[in-house]
Enzyme design. Structure first.
Site, PDB file in Angstrom:
ATOM      1  N   LYS A 275      33.546  48.310  41.404  1.00 14.11           N
ATOM      2  CA  LYS A 275      32.668  47.453  40.662  1.00 14.11           C
ATOM      3  C   LYS A 275      31.715  48.388  39.754  1.00 14.11           C
ATOM      4  CE  LYS A 275      32.817  43.175  42.835  1.00 14.11           C
ATOM      5  NZ  LYS A 275      33.462  42.251  41.748  1.00 14.11           N
ATOM      6  N   ASP A 345      39.959  44.319  43.010  1.00 16.11           N
ATOM      7  CA  ASP A 345      38.873  43.645  43.166  1.00 16.11           C
ATOM      8  C   ASP A 345      39.197  41.865  43.127  1.00 16.11           C
ATOM      9  OD1 ASP A 345      36.045  43.012  43.212  1.00 16.11           O
ATOM     10  OD2 ASP A 345      35.815  43.556  40.982  1.00 16.11           O
ATOM     11  N   GLU A 347      40.062  40.496  45.630  1.00 14.22           N
ATOM     12  CA  GLU A 347      40.817  40.553  46.914  1.00 14.22           C
ATOM     13  C   GLU A 347      40.524  39.278  47.803  1.00 14.22           C
ATOM     14  OE1 GLU A 347      37.727  41.230  45.806  1.00 14.22           O
ATOM     15  OE2 GLU A 347      36.452  40.150  47.207  1.00 14.22           O
ATOM     16  N   ARG A 349      41.334  36.068  47.016  1.00 18.65           N
ATOM     17  CA  ARG A 349      42.660  35.413  47.135  1.00 18.65           C
ATOM     18  C   ARG A 349      43.601  36.168  48.111  1.00 18.65           C
ATOM     19  NH1 ARG A 349      43.237  36.066  41.003  1.00 18.65           N
ATOM     20  NH2 ARG A 349      41.002  36.348  41.053  1.00 18.65           N
TER      21      ARG A 349
HETATM   22  N1  BES Z   1      33.504  38.468  44.877  1.00 22.88           N
HETATM   23  C1  BES Z   1      34.281  38.535  43.534  1.00 22.88           C
HETATM   24  C2  BES Z   1      33.484  37.279  42.498  1.00 22.88           C
HETATM   25  C3  BES Z   1      32.367  37.135  42.310  1.00 22.88           C
HETATM   26  C4  BES Z   1      31.842  38.072  40.980  1.00 22.88           C
HETATM   27  C5  BES Z   1      31.255  36.560  42.614  1.00 22.88           C
HETATM   28  C6  BES Z   1      30.515  37.855  40.708  1.00 22.88           C
HETATM   29  C7  BES Z   1      30.174  36.229  42.330  1.00 22.88           C
HETATM   30  C8  BES Z   1      29.729  37.003  41.248  1.00 22.88           C
HETATM   31  C9  BES Z   1      35.444  38.770  43.500  1.00 22.88           C
HETATM   32  O1  BES Z   1      36.117  39.502  44.410  1.00 22.88           O
HETATM   33  C10 BES Z   1      35.998  39.460  42.208  1.00 22.88           C
HETATM   34  O2  BES Z   1      35.644  40.477  41.987  1.00 22.88           O
HETATM   35  N2  BES Z   1      36.587  38.862  41.374  1.00 22.88           N
HETATM   36  C11 BES Z   1      37.051  39.178  40.049  1.00 22.88           C
HETATM   37  C12 BES Z   1      38.413  38.890  39.811  1.00 22.88           C
HETATM   38  C13 BES Z   1      38.970  39.719  38.634  1.00 22.88           C
HETATM   39  C14 BES Z   1      39.519  41.075  39.036  1.00 22.88           C
HETATM   40  C15 BES Z   1      40.340  38.954  38.395  1.00 22.88           C
HETATM   41  C16 BES Z   1      36.207  38.897  39.020  1.00 22.88           C
HETATM   42  O3  BES Z   1      35.815  37.774  38.972  1.00 22.88           O
HETATM   43  O4  BES Z   1      35.834  39.710  37.917  1.00 22.88           O
HETATM   44 ZN    ZN Z   2      34.976  39.403  46.232  1.00 21.68          ZN
HETATM   45 MN    MN Z   3      36.185  41.343  44.247  1.00 19.59          MN
END
Ligand code: BES
Ligand code: ZN
Ligand code: MN
Length: 497
Positions: A275, A345, A347, A349
């Site tokens: 991230k 990222d 992860e 799911r």
């Molecule tokens: N834990 C995050 C989702 C998240 C992001 C929760 C911001 C709260 C605030 C999750 O694991 C994630 O990183 N999701 C990605 C998915 C993408 C790579 C398809 C996302 O939402 O950017």
């Molecule tokens: Zn996450």
């Molecule tokens: Mn993630």
């Protein structure tokens, strides 16, 4: 939880307490108890209204000391806004206003008369539950890694003026508040303390302290035997071993259990897809789903609900490392389905799919998972509603109703198969991301592939589980929603027996 609740038939001016709480509407319309206080004090409040010190505006409050003719040391006068019945959301804001003020006072015992306020379509039990939950929420202070700041919360006991018939609302509030406290305490901890082993330890402790609760923690080797190739791939980059936590409560005899499944990423760096766009420090809250289902489980146990309940938490840390899983890896999930990792990222799911496959061995009559799953859900719904996805209209309706009831609301997003094509892959059965558009829904579609033929719903709590910013804290959502759903299920099952 340290704050205790009780219920009594009280009279405002005669009530001995460190503080009494009464309400007044805008334009000087005093509630019944405020009017009693006014009369007993020889028109003190009337004079404050005349002088303009006191308005009754929504969101305002005034603390009065040592009123003549009133036994309580203090009177907290809370503004209710426009005269007439309040709607539920406005009443909740009043409850929070009062709770916030009470938590900062030196009073140890307080009595609230806000239950007498008229709220459209809500009974006394609902009002007491809302008042008590708000009080418990505001009595929380984070102290795990710093010395208490200032004198802390001194309020120990809150008595509500109400008829005994409302006692059920207070009992529900007690259960929900204990659950919410558990959730908050876990979610607010830093990830160097709250890692998968810590979550497992807290679950074991919960079981040890509550007769009738069984716990099992699956270790990496157990998960290897089960073929949880997806969950284990996410775990590979971390020095903290993954844990699959299973809690069971048997309050429902031979009935099939309800199942709660939680995403417990104790820290989400994004993995190799690190991230880099900011917000990484907030990812200690990525175990919010796990904390939420554990809290709801505890609430159900505290309330001794007559249902069977199983709670599964996938506790994993997502880190980059020489041994971490990579974008383009193909994983074999416990279900046998293969997944192409197009982004490490995504992860959540990948750990949830194996947990969802695992939980089916308990033959649950319904499965609800909670997960801080997608930033896309926050874009769609902001921080007010959780995203609800289900192919089962009846289950979705139950959950939406529980959210409305507790004002821990969810909003339904479609889970149509139309979206499934976004997950297509040429190297595996499907990919772990759905590309541009509908990110919350394609994540739900991914999970749906592991729950076919089951009554299942998914709650994306990415926006609702914590309040953002440097001072952001866990909200303990969706504990009220899930607990209310379980309370409703227990009642419905009792009716049908
Ligand atoms: N834990 C995050 C989702 C998240 C992001 C929760 C911001 C709260 C605030 C999750 O694991 C994630 O990183 N999701 C990605 C998915 C993408 C790579 C398809 C996302 O939402 O950017
Ligand atoms: Zn996450
Ligand atoms: Mn993630």
């Amino acid at each position: 939880m340290t704050l205790e609740f009780s219920l009594d038939s009280l009279v405002a001016d005669a009530c001995e307490a460190g503080c009494i709480v009464v309400g007044m509407h805008d334009k000087g319309a005093l509630g019944a108890s405020a009017a009693r206080v006014d009369a007993a004090s020889g028109g003190h409040i009337t004079r404050l209204i005349a002088s303009g010190d006191c308005t009754g505006k929504a969101g305002s409050s005034l603390l009065l000391h040592a009123l003549p003719g009133v036994r309580a040391e203090r009177v907290l006068l809370v503004g209710l806004g426009e005269p007439g019945a309040l709607d539920a959301a406005r009443f909740q804001r009043v409850a929070q206003e009062a709770a916030c003020a009470l938590a900062s006072l030196p009073a140890q015992l307080a009595a609230s008369f806000l239950g007498e306020i008229e709220v459209s379509d809500k009974d006394a039990a609902w009002k007491l539950r809302t008042l008590a939950l708000a009080a418990a929420q505001h009595a929380y202070r984070y102290t795990a890694t710093l010395k208490p700041q200032g004198p802390g919360v001194r309020l120990k006991r809150l008595v509500f003026a109400a008829a005994a018939s409302a006692a059920q609302g207070l009992e529900q509030a007690r259960g929900m508040a204990i659950g919410a406290d558990f959730t908050r305490a876990l979610a607010n901890l830093p990830p160097n303390i709250c890692n998968p082993a810590y979550l497992a330890e807290r679950a074991r402790q919960l079981a040890a302290e509550h007769p009738g609760v069984a716990v099992e923690v699956l270790e990496r080797a157990d998960m290897e035997k089960l073929g949880m190739g997806s969950l284990l791939a996410v775990a590979r980059g971390s020095a903290n071993a993954p844990k699959l936590i299973v809690l069971r409560w048997n309050g429902g005899g031979a009935a099939k259990p309800y199942a709660l499944v939680g995403k417990g990423i104790t820290f989400d760096t994004g993995g190799i897809n690190l991230k880099v766009q900011g917000g990484i420090e907030e990812m200690k809250f990525d175990m919010g789903g796990a904390a939420g289902v554990l809290g709801a489980f505890l609430a159900a146990v505290e309330l001794r609900l007559s249902i069977n309940l199983v709670c599964v938490v996938a506790a994993v840390e997502n880190m980059p490392d020489g041994d971490a899983y990579r974008p383009s890896d193909v994983l074999t999930t416990m279900s046998g389905k293969t997944v192409e990792v197009l982004n490490t990222d995504a992860e959540g799911r990948l750990v949830l799919c194996d947990a969802l496959t695992y939980v089916q061995r308990f033959e649950p009559q319904a499965i609800v998972d909670a997960a801080t799953l997608t930033g896309a859900c926050v874009v769609a719904l902001g921080k007010h509603a959780s995203g609800l996805m289900s192919k089962h209209d009846d289950l979705a309706a139950e959950l939406l109703a529980a959210g409305e009831n507790t004002l821990d609301r969810a909003w339904r997003l479609p889970l149509w198969d139309d979206y499934q094509i976004q997950l297509e892959s040429v190297f595996a059965d499907f990919a772990n991301i759905g590309g541009k558009g509908a990110g919350a829904i394609t994540a739900g579609c991914f999970l749906a592939r592991f729950t076919e033929g089951r009554r299942w719903a998914h709650l994306d709590i990415a926006g609702t589980a914590w309040s953002e910013g440097r001072k952001g804290m866990s909200t303990a959502r969706p504990v009220p929603l899930l607990t209310q759903w379980l309370i409703d299920r227990a009642a419905a099952d009792a009716d049908s027996r």
